[in-house]
Design a protein around this motif. Structure first.
Motif, short mmCIF file in Angstrom:
data_model
loop_
_atom_site.label_atom_id
_atom_site.label_comp_id
_atom_site.label_asym_id
_atom_site.label_seq_id
_atom_site.Cartn_x
_atom_site.Cartn_y
_atom_site.Cartn_z
N VAL A 134 0.82 -1.62 0.32
CA VAL A 134 0.39 -0.25 0.29
C VAL A 134 1.14 1.02 -0.22
O VAL A 134 0.97 2.25 -0.67
CB VAL A 134 -1.05 0.03 1.28
CG1 VAL A 134 -1.93 0.98 1.92
CG2 VAL A 134 -1.76 -1.00 1.17
N LYS A 135 1.85 1.47 0.93
CA LYS A 135 2.50 2.12 0.30
C LYS A 135 3.22 2.64 -0.74
O LYS A 135 3.89 3.87 -0.46
CB LYS A 135 3.07 2.35 1.80
CG LYS A 135 3.46 2.39 3.59
CD LYS A 135 4.16 2.33 4.54
CE LYS A 135 3.83 2.42 6.03
NZ LYS A 135 4.63 2.36 7.67
N TRP A 136 4.20 2.00 -1.16
CA TRP A 136 4.99 1.76 -2.39
C TRP A 136 4.51 1.94 -3.60
O TRP A 136 4.85 2.39 -4.29
CB TRP A 136 6.63 0.70 -2.40
CG TRP A 136 6.77 0.44 -1.49
CD1 TRP A 136 7.34 1.64 -0.05
CD2 TRP A 136 7.64 -0.40 -0.62
NE1 TRP A 136 7.96 1.29 0.80
CE2 TRP A 136 8.55 0.17 0.25
CE3 TRP A 136 8.60 -1.24 -0.97
CZ2 TRP A 136 10.02 -0.46 1.20
CZ3 TRP A 136 9.11 -2.22 -0.34
CH2 TRP A 136 10.08 -1.96 0.87
N GLY A 137 3.37 1.37 -3.83
CA GLY A 137 2.70 0.79 -4.59
C GLY A 137 2.57 -0.35 -5.58
O GLY A 137 3.60 -0.91 -5.07
N VAL A 138 1.82 -1.44 -6.28
CA VAL A 138 1.62 -2.05 -7.25
C VAL A 138 3.45 -2.12 -7.49
O VAL A 138 3.99 -3.50 -7.56
CB VAL A 138 0.48 -2.70 -7.84
CG1 VAL A 138 0.49 -3.66 -8.00
CG2 VAL A 138 -1.06 -3.05 -6.62
N PRO A 139 3.49 -1.31 -8.44
CA PRO A 139 4.92 -1.08 -9.20
C PRO A 139 6.10 -1.94 -8.75
O PRO A 139 7.03 -2.64 -9.13
CB PRO A 139 4.79 -0.60 -10.19
CG PRO A 139 3.22 0.23 -10.00
CD PRO A 139 2.57 0.23 -8.74
N ALA A 140 5.91 -1.00 -7.67
CA ALA A 140 7.18 -1.24 -7.13
C ALA A 140 7.44 -2.46 -6.05
O ALA A 140 8.09 -2.97 -5.69
CB ALA A 140 7.74 -0.08 -5.47
N ALA A 141 6.34 -3.16 -5.13
CA ALA A 141 5.93 -4.89 -5.02
C ALA A 141 6.14 -5.18 -5.52
O ALA A 141 6.59 -6.50 -5.12
CB ALA A 141 4.52 -4.28 -4.28
N LYS A 142 6.18 -5.37 -6.77
CA LYS A 142 6.48 -6.38 -8.11
C LYS A 142 7.90 -6.77 -8.17
O LYS A 142 8.25 -7.39 -7.76
CB LYS A 142 5.95 -6.00 -9.26
CG LYS A 142 4.47 -6.59 -9.05
CD LYS A 142 3.42 -6.25 -10.48
CE LYS A 142 2.49 -6.49 -10.64
NZ LYS A 142 1.68 -6.37 -11.86
N TRP A 143 8.69 -5.46 -8.38
CA TRP A 143 10.08 -5.18 -8.24
C TRP A 143 11.11 -6.21 -6.77
O TRP A 143 11.30 -6.40 -6.59
CB TRP A 143 10.07 -3.81 -9.01
CG TRP A 143 10.77 -3.46 -10.17
CD1 TRP A 143 9.39 -3.09 -10.52
CD2 TRP A 143 11.32 -4.59 -11.08
NE1 TRP A 143 10.02 -3.24 -12.10
CE2 TRP A 143 10.96 -3.74 -12.48
CE3 TRP A 143 12.37 -5.33 -10.66
CZ2 TRP A 143 11.18 -4.29 -13.10
CZ3 TRP A 143 12.52 -6.23 -12.57
CH2 TRP A 143 12.21 -6.11 -13.10
#
Length: 301
Positions: free
Chosen positions: A216-225
């Motif tokens: 939630v804090k970082w966003g989905v694209p960053a969480a995938k990386w």
């Protein structure tokens, strides 16, 4: 009666247990490789971590229901308290029971495994055990659960990786081997990857419900990386330990898990519907168990 048992088994979320098993098995394999083995200590370790994992799952069911995160918008399997098949008071009692079971297995483990070892070490392990119980509960339960502030990843890394593997190793081998930190960290990263995948699946509901996970804090694209980094990093750490302690090509057996990890990462990056990530959770937990088994067997065969 049978229906009630089915509800309780579902609430215990048995599909998460491979992670707990992986922790102990990897620590035991590493101790065996260094010339130490104890079936009785290993069994007590397995019982303790299984009770702790179930405790964590039950507390998560209760806590998320308490805070309104378990609702009709949630993408994952519906929880027992949310569905009303288990009352909140019953779940609270179950949390108490599994806290007692964790202590009942953990306290004898410490005193049996550490016979002849100083009191300070025994106290340290008892404190770590109490911290594990409190952490399992406080992830989602209470007024200020740390899982709602993005600290779940850190606690999973510490307890499923560093403390879990190195603690199991020490209780069997009775000494510290700094090299064990490498596979311990690898397993911790894989366990965090399972949590991250869970949070990717639930990101929409978590954000709307005020549960501020790293996704939630970082966003989905960053969480995938982040997911890619965790899994790739675990393999690199495993290879580093292997290079430092190389004696046989069989030690590379754990690399058979790489295609399964790649399929998981590929599926995560291709995903655009969070709810469809749910099947990947079980697969990643089982691949993590396979990683531990092949890594350990490659060492001792």
């Amino acid at each position: 009666m049978q229906r009630n048992l089915t509800y309780w088994m579902a609430a215990m979320r048995l599909r998460t247990l491979p992670l707990a098993l992986s922790t102990v098995l990897l620590g035991a394999f590493l101790a065996y490789y260094d010339g130490h083995f104890s079936p009785s200590i290993t069994i007590l370790l397995l019982l303790t971590v299984l009770f702790l994992q179930i405790l964590s799952n039950l507390a998560n069911d209760y806590g998320d229901s308490e805070h309104g995160v378990d609702n009709q918008r949630r993408a994952g399997p519906k929880r027992a308290v949310q569905r009303g098949v288990i009352r909140a008071s019953q779940m609270k009692n179950a949390i108490i029971v599994f806290s007692i079971l964790s202590l009942s297995a953990g306290i004898p483990l410490v005193f049996f495994a550490l016979q002849g070892i100083g009191s300070a070490v025994k106290i340290l392990f008892l404190v770590l055990g109490l911290m594990a119980i409190v952490s399992a509960i406080k992830y989602t339960v209470g007024k200020n659960p740390y899982g709602y502030r993005g600290f779940g990843d850190l606690f999973v890394f510490i307890f499923f990786g560093i403390i879990g593997v190195m603690g199991a190793y020490y209780l069997i081998a009775k000494h510290v081997n700094p090299d064990v930190l490498l596979p311990a960290s690898a397993l911790g990263m894989l366990s965090v990857a399972v949590l991250n995948l869970n949070n990717l699946r639930d990101v929409e509901n978590d954000e709307q419900s005020g549960k501020h996970t790293l996704v939630v804090k970082w966003g989905v694209p960053a969480a995938k990386w982040y997911h890619f980094f965790l899994i790739a990093g675990s393999v690199i750490l495993g290879l580093t330990y292997t290079v430092l302690n190389y004696h046989s090509p069989l030690q590379l057996a754990f690399l058979i898990t790489v295609p399964f990890f790649w399929m998981n990462v590929y599926g995560v990056f291709k995903n655009s519907v969070p709810a469809l990530l749910d099947p990947f959770l079980k697969k990643l937990a089982l691949t993590t168990l396979l990683f531990s088994l092949t890594f350990g067997l490659g060492l001792i065969l």
